[in-house]
Design a protein around this motif. Structure first.
Motif, mmCIF file in Angstrom:
data_model
loop_
_atom_site.group_PDB
_atom_site.id
_atom_site.type_symbol
_atom_site.label_atom_id
_atom_site.label_comp_id
_atom_site.label_asym_id
_atom_site.label_seq_id
_atom_site.Cartn_x
_atom_site.Cartn_y
_atom_site.Cartn_z
ATOM 1 N N ASP A 253 24.859 81.241 59.090
ATOM 2 C CA ASP A 253 24.400 82.263 58.150
ATOM 3 C C ASP A 253 22.894 82.223 57.921
ATOM 4 O O ASP A 253 22.394 82.775 56.939
ATOM 5 C CB ASP A 253 25.130 82.123 56.814
ATOM 6 C CG ASP A 253 25.055 80.713 56.220
ATOM 7 O OD1 ASP A 253 24.234 79.909 56.711
ATOM 8 O OD2 ASP A 253 25.823 80.420 55.289
ATOM 9 N N VAL A 254 22.142 81.568 58.817
ATOM 10 C CA VAL A 254 20.675 81.553 58.732
ATOM 11 C C VAL A 254 20.108 82.058 60.052
ATOM 12 O O VAL A 254 20.390 81.483 61.110
ATOM 13 C CB VAL A 254 20.137 80.137 58.427
ATOM 14 C CG1 VAL A 254 18.617 80.089 58.579
ATOM 15 C CG2 VAL A 254 20.527 79.729 57.011
ATOM 16 N N LEU A 306 23.749 86.895 55.817
ATOM 17 C CA LEU A 306 22.617 85.970 55.934
ATOM 18 C C LEU A 306 22.268 85.345 54.590
ATOM 19 O O LEU A 306 22.174 86.026 53.575
ATOM 20 C CB LEU A 306 21.382 86.702 56.479
ATOM 21 C CG LEU A 306 21.357 87.047 57.965
ATOM 22 C CD1 LEU A 306 20.018 87.680 58.313
ATOM 23 C CD2 LEU A 306 21.605 85.816 58.829
ATOM 24 N N ARG A 307 22.034 84.032 54.621
ATOM 25 C CA ARG A 307 21.601 83.302 53.430
ATOM 26 C C ARG A 307 20.168 82.796 53.573
ATOM 27 O O ARG A 307 19.619 82.210 52.629
ATOM 28 C CB ARG A 307 22.533 82.126 53.163
ATOM 29 C CG ARG A 307 23.939 82.528 52.799
ATOM 30 C CD ARG A 307 24.839 81.329 52.578
ATOM 31 N NE ARG A 307 24.272 80.384 51.622
ATOM 32 C CZ ARG A 307 23.866 79.145 51.930
ATOM 33 N NH1 ARG A 307 23.950 78.699 53.181
ATOM 34 N NH2 ARG A 307 23.381 78.351 51.008
ATOM 35 N N GLY A 308 19.561 82.998 54.736
ATOM 36 C CA GLY A 308 18.190 82.557 54.941
ATOM 37 C C GLY A 308 17.663 83.039 56.274
ATOM 38 O O GLY A 308 18.428 83.396 57.174
ATOM 39 N N SER A 339 13.545 90.559 51.438
ATOM 40 C CA SER A 339 13.083 89.170 51.414
ATOM 41 C C SER A 339 13.019 88.600 50.011
ATOM 42 O O SER A 339 12.786 87.404 49.838
ATOM 43 C CB SER A 339 11.702 89.063 52.073
ATOM 44 O OG SER A 339 10.764 89.907 51.414
ATOM 45 N N ARG A 341 15.628 88.728 48.104
ATOM 46 C CA ARG A 341 17.002 88.282 47.865
ATOM 47 C C ARG A 341 17.443 87.205 48.860
ATOM 48 O O ARG A 341 18.299 86.376 48.549
ATOM 49 C CB ARG A 341 17.966 89.467 47.938
ATOM 50 C CG ARG A 341 17.765 90.482 46.822
ATOM 51 C CD ARG A 341 18.756 91.635 46.959
ATOM 52 N NE ARG A 341 18.625 92.564 45.863
ATOM 53 C CZ ARG A 341 19.243 92.449 44.686
ATOM 54 N NH1 ARG A 341 20.045 91.413 44.464
ATOM 55 N NH2 ARG A 341 19.075 93.339 43.745
ATOM 56 N N VAL A 342 16.899 87.261 50.070
ATOM 57 C CA VAL A 342 17.266 86.296 51.105
ATOM 58 C C VAL A 342 16.065 85.391 51.372
ATOM 59 O O VAL A 342 15.013 85.874 51.813
ATOM 60 C CB VAL A 342 17.683 87.004 52.413
ATOM 61 C CG1 VAL A 342 18.050 85.970 53.478
ATOM 62 C CG2 VAL A 342 18.849 87.942 52.159
ATOM 63 N N THR A 344 13.181 83.496 52.859
ATOM 64 C CA THR A 344 12.561 83.744 54.160
ATOM 65 C C THR A 344 11.325 82.875 54.297
ATOM 66 O O THR A 344 10.449 82.880 53.422
ATOM 67 C CB THR A 344 12.151 85.227 54.300
ATOM 68 O OG1 THR A 344 13.312 86.049 54.128
ATOM 69 C CG2 THR A 344 11.532 85.496 55.660
ATOM 70 N N MET A 387 16.556 77.877 49.894
ATOM 71 C CA MET A 387 17.955 78.282 49.782
ATOM 72 C C MET A 387 18.643 77.592 48.610
ATOM 73 O O MET A 387 19.631 78.088 48.075
ATOM 74 C CB MET A 387 18.690 77.983 51.091
ATOM 75 C CG MET A 387 18.243 78.836 52.252
ATOM 76 S SD MET A 387 18.915 78.299 53.849
ATOM 77 C CE MET A 387 20.679 78.533 53.582
#
Length: 399
Positions: A253-254, A306-308, A339, A341-342, A344, A387
């Motif tokens: 998920d990254v 995606l988490r990152g 970016s 919310r996730v 980066t 994260m």
């Protein structure tokens, strides 16, 4: 590297003048009728993958009855790959290969009077040949002498096969052509195991000399391509005269968006060591162009869940960091990526990196933009921290 499956490589070599066994590809065990195949018994059954010799250890079945053939085909299909059913050719096993050697900017040509499943290529005799020099007769003689090939007819057959493989290796811009094994029955030299890999960024004219279809690396063969993989493949094929791009989805998920093959693999390792599961692997060569880069980057940024995101790579030398940054932010807009919310992290260095960093900070609020003093490992550590905490709490870490 793009590779050819057995079912693609065998007919390709046959057209080039190398003797190969007859074969059929089975995707459903009910396809074979009692009258098929039209050759044998005995038959050889193996998975239709991109490999030969050592890579097929434990996967090759020699079948002497219909019951054995049905069982072997069923077992191969259960492994997730189509089954290749080949004509069985008896004889002594031997080995030939040509592999690109980037260190010497040439090719290592190997030969051995042994071969087959489990054979180690490093046991073979070898000579290094300059690509511009060519495989001249005296080098072939020296190689066969080192390999202790004393039978005159076998020497002639191997010498002819080497010249065919060399011409093909150069014309198709291959990085590896390995025949493991050849079978020699005293009159006929037949290639019964073949592995072929190609330069993914070769010239369009070279691709005309390659077998079709080519397949993705073995890790991606047990499933259908994702829509994002298809989109990148189509964008790459639409501009064959530009440098290539590649994209593979993984189970994590990254998004690991580290360009440069070696740097990308290091990024995967660093993330995995930190307990982070990468969602993709990608690469792009300098000169890929805007359309390819935006499709590549937006595909990575649109992987579900995606988490990152980790973006960047080694210090650029052949590309302008400003251009790379602009393609990245355009791709983020195209993918609807947020970016804030996730988490980066960007580690981008190279020509005009200050302007690139300014663009990234302006267009990607919340992203941590690092300069060249931060290593790729530092970037991975910061991503894990981001994260675990909110991006706002880490604003002071961005350089």
């Amino acid at each position: 590297m793009p590779r050819a499956t057995e079912s693609a490589a065998m007919p390709w070599l046959r057209r080039l003048g190398v003797t190969t066994p007859e074969l059929v590809v089975v995707t459903d065990e009910q396809i074979l009728t009692p009258d098929e195949p039209a050759f044998g018994p005995p038959w050889v059954v193996k998975p239709d993958i991109a490999g030969s010799g050592k890579g097929l250890a434990g996967l090759v079945h020699i079948c002497r009855s219909r019951d054995e053939l049905s069982s072997a085909v069923a077992a191969t299909l259960r492994s997730g790959a189509p089954a290749v059913v080949e004509e069985y050719i008896d004889g002594d096993e031997c080995y030939l290969s040509i592999a690109l050697d980037e260190t010497t900017r040439g090719a290592v040509v190997r030969a051995s009077t042994s071969g087959g499943v489990g054979f180690d290529a490093h046991q073979a005799a070898a000579v290094t040949v300059g690509l511009t020099q060519g495989l001249h007769d005296h080098l072939v003689v020296a190689l066969l002498d080192r390999a202790a090939v004393h039978d005159l007819q076998l020497r002639r057959a191997l010498a002819h096969a080497l010249q065919v493989l060399w011409t093909t290796f150069c014309a198709a811009e291959a990085v590896l052509i390995e025949v493991n094994p050849f079978r020699w029955d005293g009159q006929r030299l037949a290639a019964v195991g073949v592995a072929v890999e190609f330069d993914p960024h070769g010239h369009a004219t070279a691709r005309e000399f390659r077998p079709t279809p080519l397949v993705a690396p073995e890790a991606a063969q047990d499933r259908a391509p994702t829509p994002r993989e298809v989109a990148v493949h189509e964008a790459d094929a639409a501009e064959p005269n530009r440098a290539g791009v590649k994209f593979f989805e993984l189970d994590g998920d990254v998004a690991c968006m580290i360009t440069g093959g070696g740097a990308g693999l290091l990024g995967l390792d660093y993330l995995t060591d930190l307990g982070i599961s990468p969602a993709c692997y990608l690469d792009a060569s300098p000169g890929a162009g805007s359309a390819k880069l935006q499709t590549l980057f937006s595909s990575a940024l649109s992987v579900p869940g995606l988490r990152g995101v980790l973006f960047g790579g080694a210090v650029l030398s052949l590309a302008d960091a400003r251009d790379v940054a602009l393609e990245f932010v355009a791709a983020a807009d195209r993918a609807g990526f947020d970016s804030t919310r996730v988490p980066t992290v960007v580690r981008l260095a190279g020509p005009h990196e200050a302007e690139a960093h300014a663009t990234l900070k302006e267009r990607l609020p919340g992203a941590l933009v690092l300069d060249r003093t931060a290593s790729l490992e530092d970037a991975c550590d910061l991503l894990r921290s981001a994260m675990e905490r909110s991006p706002q709490a880490l604003e002071g870490l961005a350089r």
